[in-house]
Write an enzyme that holds these catalytic residues in place. Structure first.
Site, short mmCIF file in Angstrom:
data_model
loop_
_atom_site.label_atom_id
_atom_site.label_comp_id
_atom_site.label_asym_id
_atom_site.label_seq_id
_atom_site.Cartn_x
_atom_site.Cartn_y
_atom_site.Cartn_z
N ASP A 49 0.45 -1.14 0.26
CA ASP A 49 -0.36 0.34 0.20
C ASP A 49 1.29 1.30 -0.14
O ASP A 49 1.70 1.47 0.82
CB ASP A 49 -0.75 0.57 1.18
CG ASP A 49 -1.58 1.10 1.23
OD1 ASP A 49 -2.76 1.46 0.81
OD2 ASP A 49 -1.21 2.47 2.22
N TYR A 54 2.44 10.09 0.29
CA TYR A 54 3.81 9.86 0.76
C TYR A 54 5.86 9.81 -0.25
O TYR A 54 6.56 9.38 0.98
CB TYR A 54 4.07 8.00 1.08
CG TYR A 54 3.12 7.69 1.76
CD1 TYR A 54 2.10 8.07 2.35
CD2 TYR A 54 2.50 6.14 1.86
CE1 TYR A 54 0.46 7.63 3.39
CE2 TYR A 54 1.28 5.56 2.61
CZ TYR A 54 0.00 6.53 3.68
OH TYR A 54 -0.82 5.92 3.93
N LYS A 83 -3.06 5.82 -3.72
CA LYS A 83 -3.97 7.15 -3.20
C LYS A 83 -3.61 8.25 -3.86
O LYS A 83 -2.69 8.80 -4.27
CB LYS A 83 -3.68 7.11 -1.79
CG LYS A 83 -4.13 5.67 -0.95
CD LYS A 83 -3.97 6.06 0.45
CE LYS A 83 -3.71 4.85 1.06
NZ LYS A 83 -2.36 4.79 1.73
N HIS A 116 -7.84 9.30 -1.11
CA HIS A 116 -7.02 9.52 0.28
C HIS A 116 -8.26 9.80 1.46
O HIS A 116 -7.55 8.84 2.80
CB HIS A 116 -5.99 9.99 0.20
CG HIS A 116 -4.36 9.88 1.09
ND1 HIS A 116 -3.53 9.39 0.99
CD2 HIS A 116 -4.44 9.38 2.13
CE1 HIS A 116 -2.70 9.01 1.76
NE2 HIS A 116 -3.38 8.59 2.99
#
Ligand SMILES: NC(=O)c1ccc[n+]([C@@H]2O[C@H](COP(=O)([O-])OP(=O)(O)OC[C@H]3O[C@@H](n4cnc5c(N)ncnc54)[C@H](OP(=O)(O)O)[C@@H]3O)[C@@H](O)[C@H]2O)c1
Length: 310
Positions: A49, A54, A83, A116
């Protein structure tokens, strides 16, 4: 009883399935993130994931690519999720954001793409557009339903097998379920023994949606789930670690989970989980009274684990 390492949960009423045991890549250090993903794939994790926000999809992509090249695993054997971030909610930005994630991940399709958070931020290149009061600048000109319709078009185009939501309340899930042409297959939210999200889980199960629990070990924060007396007593009784008990509980109640570690011993430990006796499930359900949400993202769309008192 079979271990949980190969357990899969049916998605979209049987159109596919997701491994119950998953590995998350919210690891700020890029070198550590790449190494952790490689170890996770070697150990046997088959769900990875990630997220645009990120800022490490490129190294996650490298780790997966190197694992494919080394023959550790084949692309079709893993389930990859990433996401859409809040600054890309406008329908004309969704496909561009999706394609950029695919490129960074070095993939030609995604198993699952999630919105997200339900909060649309000002469209643009800034992940965190802030006003002078240090609050996020929201985009009032796009609804979650419009973003969802753009997500559905990605499935139509065949580059993404499943779509879903993250950091949503039950009301938001209901809102999308009511208007969706393609139903959310996955809802990813914080969930652990201190935040069971039972009402949301019940709704998801009634509608064939998989609840994907993040922070199943409470993000390693205080009060530590791995120090909880109920969890520790069960761990001692069944000969597993407290982390393995918390993760087994997550699978046994019907959720999939995402755990994260940069420690190879923990990565291996978190994959090696097996069913708990039914009385242990009841003890966790009734014997734990701590109720704690650790990540404040559901309130504002700004992510962050915030230390809180029980
Ligand atoms: N949708 C969202 O908004 C959202 C938000 C947060 C997270 N996520 C996803 O969910 C994933 C998992 O979240 P998380 O990192 O909070 O998961 P977590 O597994 O609950 O917490 C990870 C922490 O627990 C520690 N840990 C891991 N295994 C352990 C073990 N066996 N024994 C003791 N401590 C252990 C880790 O430290 P060590 O490294 O020292 O092992 C790390 O500090 C993320 O990577 C991300 O993919 C999504």
């Amino acid at each position: 009883m079979h271990p949980f390492d190969s357990t899969r949960i049916s998605l979209a009423h049987g159109a596919g399935s997701i491994p119950a045991v998953g590995f998350g890549t919210l690891i700020p250090n890029a070198v550590a993130a790449k190494q952790a993903v490689k170890v996770a794939l070697e150990v046997g994790f088959r769900h990875i994931d990630g997220a645009e926000v990120y800022r490490n999809e490129d190294v996650v992509g490298e780790a997966m690519h190197e694992a494919f090249e080394a023959g550790t695993v084949k692309r079709e054997e893993i389930f990859v999720t990433t996401k859409l971030w809040n600054n890309n909610h406008r329908p004309d930005r969704v496909k561009l954001a999706f394609e950029a994630s695919l490129r960074r991940l070095q993939l030609d399709y995604l198993d699952c793409y999630l919105v997200h958070t339900p909060f649309a931020f000002q469209a643009g290149d800034e992940h965190y557009p802030m006003n002078e009061r240090d609050e996020p600048i929201y985009d009032k000109d796009v609804t979650l339903a419009e973003t969802w319709q753009a997500m559905e078009r990605l499935v139509d185009e065949g580059k993404c097998k499943f779509i879903g939501l993250s950091d949503v309340t039950l009301d938001k899930v209901k809102e999308i379920v009511a208007i969706a042409r393609i139903q959310p297959a996955v809802v990813q939210v914080e969930s652990h023994p201190y935040l069971p999200e039972q009402e949301l889980l019940d709704f998801c199960q009634q509608h064939g949606i998989v609840l994907l629990a993040y922070a199943p070990l409470g993000h390693g924060m205080e009060p530590r789930i791995t120090n909880d007396p109920v969890i520790k007593a069960i761990a001692q009784r069944v000969g597993k670690t407290p982390a393995q008990v918390a993760l087994a509980w997550a699978v046994q109640r019907g959720t999939a989970f995402l755990t994260t570690s940069t420690n190879p011993v923990h990565i291996r430990e978190n994959f090696d989980i097996s069913p708990l006796p039914e009385d242990a499930m009841t003890e966790i359900q009734h014997g734990i009274t701590t109720n704690l949400r650790l990540n404040a993202v559901v309130e504002t769309g700004m992510p962050g684990f915030v230390p809180r008192n029980p």
